[in-house]
Design a protein around this motif. Structure first.
Motif: not given
Length: 287
Positions: A185-211
């Motif tokens: 519910h409220r994907w565009d405000t309550d879920w999508g932005p936060q979950m994409f930001a989680q991926m960006q944070f994880a990628h900054a933490r582990q830039p070697e993770n090709k998967r």
């Protein structure tokens, strides 16, 4: 010498009729007609169901797969053509096929079984981890550092049927399956932005993770909202303690939940997630 014959007029050229499979057509249509709209999260939230529209239309199935009506209609007519594994996997999920039925769909449509790609992960499922997940009285799962599912319990399967051999990655479901936009519910405000930001944070933490890098690239390629989130970034490392709402199968009202996250010491970029139902008066108000 014999004169060359003129080329046939373009209007007289006939394409050979497509090869058809009556078995494929019968199975796919029967699977669609047995669907209960109330078991598909979000459908009952969009419009009231009447006796005349209790069946799920071909157009709706196509929309839920994110492929065109033409592709799905061809499949239901039994047309044999070059269907991708991704398309058939999404059809199998949308039609709520069990493992045997999903195999049947692949054999009838392509003549071969589903190709399964196994990704190497730092986190492994063990009997102990599965017991811990199974012991939870609410939906629970474990994902690795690229959000591939490692373990989940039966409650998770009831709330999110896609986890049963249809999709193995949390973020792929969130950003590439249309059903996620209504179930969350409220994907565009309550879920999508936060979950994409989680991926960006994880990628900054582990830039070697090709998967993980490949996953982000795939999502950006197919989801314009994700590209917008990338251009308007927020920092969001985890959802622990968040209160959000879900549309659930067979539920007429929104279900508020609290997200609880734990990180195992053996693989600290992985998570054990629990979706704990709460009462509406417990929902935290935005600050």
């Amino acid at each position: 010498m014999t004169a060359h014959q003129p080329p046939p007029d373009a209007t007289t050229v006939r394409q050979p009729p497509p090869e058809l499979s009556d078995d494929l057509a019968r199975h796919v249509k029967a699977w669609r007609l047995r669907l209960n709209p109330d078991e598909i999260p979000g459908l009952h939230a969009e419009r009231p169901r009447t006796r005349r529209n209790r069946r799920v239309s071909k157009e709706t199935v196509a929309a839920l797969t994110s492929y065109s009506v033409g592709w799905y209609s061809a499949l239901e007519r039994g047309v044999l053509q070059n269907y991708s594994d991704d398309f058939l996997t999404r059809v199998a999920y949308t039609l709520r096929l069990n493992e045997a039925e999903k195999s049947m769909l692949f054999f009838l449509a392509t003549g071969h079984a589903l190709t399964i790609t196994v990704h190497q992960s730092r986190m492994r499922s063990t009997p102990t981890i599965q017991r811990i997940v199974d012991a939870q009285p609410w939906p629970a799962y474990v994902n690795d550092e690229a959000w591939d599912l490692i373990a989940h319990n039966e409650h998770m399967s009831k709330w999110f049927p896609w986890v049963e051999a249809h999709e193995n990655n949390i973020m792929r479901w969130v950003f590439t399956f249309p059903e996620a936009r209504t179930q969350l519910h409220r994907w565009d405000t309550d879920w999508g932005p936060q979950m994409f930001a989680q991926m960006q944070f994880a990628h900054a933490r582990q830039p070697e993770n090709k998967r993980l890098a490949d996953l982000i690239e795939e999502i950006l390629d197919v989801n314009p909202d994700a590209r917008l989130f990338q251009q308007q970034p927020i920092t969001y490392p985890h959802p622990d303690g968040d209160h959000r709402y879900l549309h659930l199968p067979l539920h007429k009202r929104l279900q508020p939940i609290e997200l609880i996250a734990f990180a195992p010491m053996r693989a600290q970029a992985s998570r054990m997630m629990m979706l704990v139902p709460i009462e509406r008066d417990e929902v935290k108000k935005p600050q």
